[in-house]
Design a protein around this motif. Structure first.
Motif, mmCIF file in Angstrom:
data_model
loop_
_atom_site.group_PDB
_atom_site.id
_atom_site.type_symbol
_atom_site.label_atom_id
_atom_site.label_comp_id
_atom_site.label_asym_id
_atom_site.label_seq_id
_atom_site.Cartn_x
_atom_site.Cartn_y
_atom_site.Cartn_z
ATOM 1 N N ASP B 412 0.838 -1.213 0.000
ATOM 2 C CA ASP B 412 0.000 0.000 0.000
ATOM 3 C C ASP B 412 0.867 1.255 0.000
ATOM 4 O O ASP B 412 0.530 2.253 -0.636
ATOM 5 C CB ASP B 412 -0.919 0.027 1.238
ATOM 6 N N VAL B 413 1.976 1.198 0.722
ATOM 7 C CA VAL B 413 2.892 2.352 0.747
ATOM 8 C C VAL B 413 3.439 2.580 -0.667
ATOM 9 O O VAL B 413 3.489 3.703 -1.166
ATOM 10 C CB VAL B 413 4.051 2.129 1.745
ATOM 11 N N ARG B 414 3.827 1.475 -1.309
ATOM 12 C CA ARG B 414 4.361 1.574 -2.670
ATOM 13 C C ARG B 414 3.309 2.170 -3.619
ATOM 14 O O ARG B 414 3.603 3.059 -4.420
ATOM 15 C CB ARG B 414 4.787 0.169 -3.145
ATOM 16 N N ASP B 415 2.065 1.698 -3.504
ATOM 17 C CA ASP B 415 0.979 2.244 -4.330
ATOM 18 C C ASP B 415 0.783 3.736 -4.066
ATOM 19 O O ASP B 415 0.468 4.508 -4.977
ATOM 20 C CB ASP B 415 -0.338 1.518 -4.055
ATOM 21 N N ARG B 419 0.487 6.896 -6.538
ATOM 22 C CA ARG B 419 -0.717 7.724 -6.517
ATOM 23 C C ARG B 419 -0.372 9.186 -6.274
ATOM 24 O O ARG B 419 -0.921 10.085 -6.919
ATOM 25 C CB ARG B 419 -1.672 7.210 -5.426
ATOM 26 N N MET B 420 0.550 9.420 -5.338
ATOM 27 C CA MET B 420 0.921 10.802 -5.039
ATOM 28 C C MET B 420 1.648 11.445 -6.216
ATOM 29 O O MET B 420 1.429 12.615 -6.526
ATOM 30 C CB MET B 420 1.801 10.856 -3.781
ATOM 31 N N ASP B 673 9.001 4.891 10.814
ATOM 32 C CA ASP B 673 7.995 4.143 10.085
ATOM 33 C C ASP B 673 8.128 4.512 8.598
ATOM 34 O O ASP B 673 8.270 5.698 8.269
ATOM 35 C CB ASP B 673 6.623 4.552 10.631
ATOM 36 N N PRO B 674 8.103 3.529 7.684
ATOM 37 C CA PRO B 674 8.324 3.828 6.268
ATOM 38 C C PRO B 674 7.353 4.873 5.723
ATOM 39 O O PRO B 674 7.742 5.734 4.935
ATOM 40 C CB PRO B 674 8.109 2.476 5.574
ATOM 41 N N PHE B 675 6.111 4.804 6.148
ATOM 42 C CA PHE B 675 5.131 5.776 5.663
ATOM 43 C C PHE B 675 5.510 7.196 6.104
ATOM 44 O O PHE B 675 5.483 8.133 5.314
ATOM 45 C CB PHE B 675 3.724 5.410 6.161
ATOM 46 N N VAL B 676 5.876 7.339 7.373
ATOM 47 C CA VAL B 676 6.264 8.660 7.883
ATOM 48 C C VAL B 676 7.531 9.131 7.171
ATOM 49 O O VAL B 676 7.635 10.281 6.734
ATOM 50 C CB VAL B 676 6.475 8.608 9.412
ATOM 51 N N ALA B 677 8.483 8.230 7.025
ATOM 52 C CA ALA B 677 9.745 8.599 6.383
ATOM 53 C C ALA B 677 9.490 9.124 4.976
ATOM 54 O O ALA B 677 10.124 10.069 4.532
ATOM 55 C CB ALA B 677 10.685 7.395 6.338
ATOM 56 N N LEU B 678 8.532 8.511 4.269
ATOM 57 C CA LEU B 678 8.326 8.848 2.860
ATOM 58 C C LEU B 678 7.394 10.035 2.637
ATOM 59 O O LEU B 678 7.567 10.785 1.683
ATOM 60 C CB LEU B 678 7.778 7.633 2.100
ATOM 61 N N PHE B 679 6.387 10.211 3.480
ATOM 62 C CA PHE B 679 5.343 11.192 3.137
ATOM 63 C C PHE B 679 5.204 12.365 4.105
ATOM 64 O O PHE B 679 4.444 13.294 3.830
ATOM 65 C CB PHE B 679 3.991 10.485 2.969
ATOM 66 N N PRO B 725 12.213 -0.998 2.467
ATOM 67 C CA PRO B 725 11.760 -2.368 2.171
ATOM 68 C C PRO B 725 10.639 -2.459 1.136
ATOM 69 O O PRO B 725 9.985 -3.513 1.078
ATOM 70 C CB PRO B 725 11.254 -2.832 3.544
ATOM 71 N N LEU B 726 10.369 -1.443 0.324
ATOM 72 C CA LEU B 726 9.311 -1.566 -0.676
ATOM 73 C C LEU B 726 9.828 -2.329 -1.888
ATOM 74 O O LEU B 726 11.027 -2.338 -2.159
ATOM 75 C CB LEU B 726 8.827 -0.190 -1.154
ATOM 76 N N ALA B 727 8.919 -2.914 -2.656
ATOM 77 C CA ALA B 727 9.295 -3.516 -3.939
ATOM 78 C C ALA B 727 9.714 -2.390 -4.883
ATOM 79 O O ALA B 727 9.200 -1.278 -4.789
ATOM 80 C CB ALA B 727 8.110 -4.288 -4.513
ATOM 81 N N PRO B 728 10.645 -2.654 -5.794
ATOM 82 C CA PRO B 728 11.147 -1.599 -6.678
ATOM 83 C C PRO B 728 10.039 -0.991 -7.548
ATOM 84 O O PRO B 728 9.100 -1.685 -7.951
ATOM 85 C CB PRO B 728 12.172 -2.316 -7.559
#
Lengths: 229, 749
Positions: B412-415, B419-420, B673-679, B725-728
């Motif tokens: 979902d993070v990757r998606d 989306r963003m 957290d990956p979501f926080v780190a990214l967004f 750790p997301l898929a490429p």
């Protein structure tokens, strides 16, 4: 003293005259400013009709400029074989003046388009492409709203048959130009017009490449190598 | 109590304002005087509601901040010295309402107006940018307004031969009936060539030159700029009624006018000069006279007209474009006229500077104006409008984004990254910016989609200027003080990441109606936030523009104080490109990442949510980042940089990859957290591309400035953005996502 003097014409509304003069300097020649109302070319060896919106593109792009005094002088000089380069609006002016065949009309996408454009140099047999290898790909900015080259079938056949298509858009056509034509030459190869802007590609700091510089160097070679009589 | 038949209310004058005019003149005004006062005392010209707040800029500007400043607030544009005998002037101005009524001409004349402001300082205009706000990207009216505005900006700017080097666009429902079109222009001049708008020296001639004066734009100032649209302004009847008030631009006339003016300056033929913009000749003559040391006499019969039967009030208030007004010594008039004739620019002596302190205007033998010019230009009404923090502000801040559902899985993070990237707020602006010439003049070193535009000042030197404008209006809605500082911080950072050093600030403050105490609170907070922020950063506000009445019915736009920052770089060859860097370079993240989602692009795009607090402001950190980047540029230590802003780290990485045509291998910090780190949209962060050889020195620079560094990964040869750790993510899927949105919305089939 072997110096090459290249005239750069300014009409009211010309924009890229500063850039064309800079490109001439980078190519080792001396730029000479020419004013639209000038009756003569002040003894220059070659002439550039630069880009912009001469006379605001009123009536038709290039239509009014084509009837200015300086263009009469350019027409006479071209008849004697002087190298003449028309860039963008300059190309439109040369077409309007009858120095090159065909016309430039509104882009297929209807918008002004500014982008780094890949071009294929189709021939080195002109005064402005002698330094390129035929088939070479270069990247030069394209920035125009009336950049779509059109001509009737007979003219296109002549241009293709005589090797007078000088530049072609590589990849998808950006503006719907017939035969992907970006630039053409006169029958004697001395007069060249193209829509993209080689004068904006003389230094990778301020353009996408320095691929455009060899147009100006080619003309310098031709001028300095030819008999000046 | 005033009793009169004069139509002052229709002209937008209040009862007490009209009473003051009677008092100043000691009699009833003529029709022409009434018209002049009404336009000069309009919000647009007089800043009557904002003046008391704008003073704070002056109060917070220290002597040290003024050092480079040659002209500041109150002039046509601010001017700062940039070294080697050169100065730079820049200003941003709104043309919001006309651009809604007639998008193409409204935007086009917005560009034309700001360019003349710059020209009037004695400068050659060298670049433009624009800051745009529209309703929802998918709304039918946006499909009318946006393409027209973009075509107008391009149509005018391209034809002037000015590179468009930057700009920004945002979408929000609050702009649906009130888009924002803010145009910025940068000009350069030799310090000795600075011109000021001042009519001095009795006997000097007033020359009007440029286009003829017609009926276009009459009432543009008092009607268009100072009256909000009614809720039903989609009603074509309203549009028809206002249509004639929008000016029509002729960029060819302006291009010729620019060259003509520059030749006049070069020849030393100008004592003072003023452009004709809002309120036309009324404004130009009264401001020139007001700033000078005497009075002025003007003969309206001499004004070249393009329509017959124009009343004196119409000639005075016409907003016909492409006109300038100069003060010329009598002995220079012939030479002045000769230069104008060369450029085929119409020029006419319409009056002269006089002794005394009256502006006297005659028409067909009658005196139609006889008034003190200062009473029009400088001594207009000043309002202390009620200011009240709206009660809804607490509710807004209490509705934090903490409860919003976050992506549940790594997939979902990757998606969400995709989306963003495709969201209207973050997607590629190429559909817009490819309609602007960024190459003309051959001095553009960096342009959109770069973080800031950078142009070389002149062919003879390597010095350049960088300019960026920013404003996240959602942050400003949540906290106008902090939000405006975040806008300042982002523009400052966007200039810094090019390697330039910020030196000056301009602003365009777009707000709702000043009669709404809640709007005035937003405005007052924004001004204080910006001024305090500038004082902390040590760079002055050199000018600005206020646009009120940006609302539809009772609903104001999000407060949108657009901040422009100008920077100087000694050698443009050392500028830092926007992107990732070269193959093998390390990718570093500078700054702190916190769990900050208030006003974020993610909350807006995924949840349609606006609430909570904006990210924390840390101007000291911005300054530290700026110093690191300037030093890194000077010593060629970094190969690329990209600032983090809307959309956070994920968006910055996507853009950096796509702009550099390189992939990257990234490992997110383990403590986040990956979501926080990214967004998260924590402020004061930037990406750097660092080659291994320079890594120790850059690390040392960062630690000396107390800026934390996360070494995220490397530029790799794979055409993927692989965020462990997301898929490429493949670059082609990212490019499709990022580049398809605007063409799908706005390309005509």
């Amino acid at each position: 003293m072997n110096t090459c003097r290249i005239g750069v014409i300014t009409f009211p509304g010309t924009l890229d005259d500063v850039d064309a003069a800079r490109a001439v300097r980078h190519a080792g020649a001396e730029p000479v400013g020419l004013w639209h109302a000038d009756e003569d070319l002040r003894g220059v060896d070659a002439v550039i009709v630069p880009g912009g919106f001469s006379y605001g593109d009123y009536l038709r792009a290039g239509a009014i400029a084509a009837h200015q005094p300086v263009l009469r002088a350019v027409r006479d000089a071209a008849a004697r074989g002087m190298p003449v380069l028309g860039i963008c609006n300059g190309f439109q002016i040369l077409c309007e003046a009858g120095l090159l065949p065909g016309a430039l009309v509104r882009n297929a996408g209807l918008h002004f388009l500014c982008r780094d454009q890949r071009l294929r140099v189709e021939t080195s047999a002109t005064a402005w492409t002698a330094r390129y290898a035929a088939g070479a790909e270069i990247v030069v900015p394209l920035k125009s709203i009336e950049g779509r080259y059109v001509a009737d079938a007979a003219t296109l056949a002549t241009l293709e048959g005589d090797g007078r298509v000088v530049f072609r858009y590589a990849g998808a056509s950006p503006n719907g130009a017939l035969h992907d034509i970006a630039g053409i030459a006169s029958a004697d190869g001395r007069v060249v017009g193209l829509m993209p802007h080689p004068e904006h590609a003389i230094d990778p700091l301020t353009g996408p490449s320095s691929d455009g510089l060899d147009l100006f160097r080619s003309a310098v070679d031709v001028v300095l190598g030819s008999v000046r009589a | 109590m005033v009793t009169t038949q004069q139509p002052y209310r229709e002209l937008g004058l209040a009862d007490d304002e009209y009473a003051r005019i009677l008092d100043i003149l000691g009699r009833a005004p003529t029709a022409a005087e009434l018209a002049v006062y009404s336009v000069m005392w309009s919000e647009h010209c007089s800043y009557k509601s904002s003046k008391v707040h704008l003073r704070y800029f002056g109060e917070t500007t220290t002597e040290a901040m003024r050092q480079r400043m040659l002209a500041g607030i109150g002039n046509n544009a601010g001017v700062v010295e940039v070294g080697e005998g050169w100065a730079v002037t820049f200003k941003i101005e709104s043309h919001n309402h006309p651009s809604y009524v007639e998008p193409y001409q409204g935007a086009a004349t917005g560009v034309g107006g700001i360019v003349r402001d710059i020209l009037a300082m004695g400068a050659r205009p060298i670049a433009v940018t624009d800051s745009l706000r529209f309703g929802p990207a998918g709304a039918p009216d946006t499909a009318r307004v946006l393409p027209g505005v973009v075509a107008g900006i391009g149509g005018y700017g391209n034809c002037l031969g000015l590179p468009n080097i930057g700009g920004e666009i945002a979408f929000d429902p609050s702009y649906a009936g009130n888009p924002l079109v803010n145009a910025l222009c940068v000009g350069v001049l030799r310090v000795r060539d600075l011109q000021l708008a001042r009519a001095s020296g009795a006997g000097n001639k007033i020359v009007l030159f440029g286009a003829r004066t017609g009926r276009d734009g009459i009432g543009g100032v008092s009607v268009l700029a100072s009256e909000s649209f009614t809720a039903n302004s989609g009603d074509p009847g309203v549009g028809r009624r206002k249509l004639p008030s929008v000016q029509v631009g002729d960029p060819f006339a302006e291009k010729v006018l620019i060259e003509c003016c520059l030749e006049l300056y070069d020849a030393g033929l100008v004592v003072g000069i003023q452009d004709l913009g809002g309120a036309g000749l009324a404004c130009a003559t009264s401001e020139l006279a007001s700033a000078g040391d005497g009075g002025m006499q003007v003969n309206l019969d001499a004004v070249p007209l393009r329509a017959s039967g124009m009343a004196p009030a119409e000639i005075l208030c016409s907003e016909s474009q492409e006109r300038m007004c100069a003060v010329v010594r009598p002995s220079d008039v012939d030479r002045f006229m000769a230069v104008c004739a060369k450029w085929e620019v119409t020029a006419t002596v319409i009056g002269e500077v006089t002794n005394g302190d009256r502006l006297v205007i005659r028409y067909r033998g009658d005196t139609v104006v006889d008034a003190p010019p200062r009473s029009m230009a400088d001594e207009g009404p000043v309002y202390h409008r009620p200011v009240r923090r709206p009660a809804s502000q607490d509710t807004l801040q209490a509705a934090t984004p903490d409860r919003l559902a976050r992506p549940a899985t790594l997939d979902d993070v990757r998606d969400t990254v995709l989306r963003m990237a495709a969201s209207p707020g973050l997607c590629s602006r190429a559909w817009v910016t490819d309609q602007y010439d960024r190459y003309v003049r051959g001095a553009t070193v960096l342009a959109q989609p770069g973080d800031a535009g950078v142009v070389r000042i002149d062919d003879t030197i390597q010095r350049g200027v960088a300019v960026a404008t920013d404003c996240n209006a959602r942050y400003c809605a949540l906290d106008p003080y902090a939000g405006t500082q975040l806008a300042l911080a982002e523009a400052y950072r966007n200039v810094s990441v090019t390697g330039a050093t910020p030196v000056a600030v301009t602003n365009c403050l777009n707000f709702g109606a000043p009669t709404d105490p809640g709007v005035m609170w937003q405005f007052a907070q924004a001004v204080r936030g910006l001024a305090d922020g500038c004082a902390q950063l040590g760079i002055p506000v050199t000018g600005g523009n206020v646009s009120f009445y940006n609302q539809t019915g009772d609903t104001a736009i999000l407060p949108t104080p657009v901040v422009g920052v100008l920077g100087v770089i000694d050698d443009v060859r050392r500028r830092i490109p926007t992107g990732l860097g070269s193959l093998g370079d390390e990718i570093w993240l500078l700054g702190d990442t916190r769990d900050e989602f208030g006003g974020s692009e993610w909350a807006h795009e995924v949840h349609g949510h606006l609430g909570g607090r904006p990210p924390a402001v840390d101007l000291a950190r911005e300054q530290a980042l700026g110093e690191i980047l300037a030093a890194a540029a000077r010593d060629n230590l970094v190969s690329a940089a990209h600032d983090l802003s809307d959309g956070g780290l994920a968006q910055a990485l996507v853009e950096a990859c796509l702009l550099s045509h390189h992939g990257a291998q990234i490992t997110l910090p383990a403590d986040l957290d990956p979501f926080v780190a990214l967004f998260s949209e924590s402020s004061s962060r930037t990406l750097l591309g660092v080659s291994g050889a320079h890594a120790p020195r850059v690390a040392q620079l960062c630690s000396a400035h107390g800026v934390p560094v996360a070494r995220l990964g490397q530029v790799h040869a794979e055409p993927t953005l692989h965020i462990v750790p997301l898929a490429p993510l493949t670059l082609s899927e990212l490019r499709t996502a990022w580049e398809s949105t605007l063409p799908a919305l706005f390309d005509t089939p």
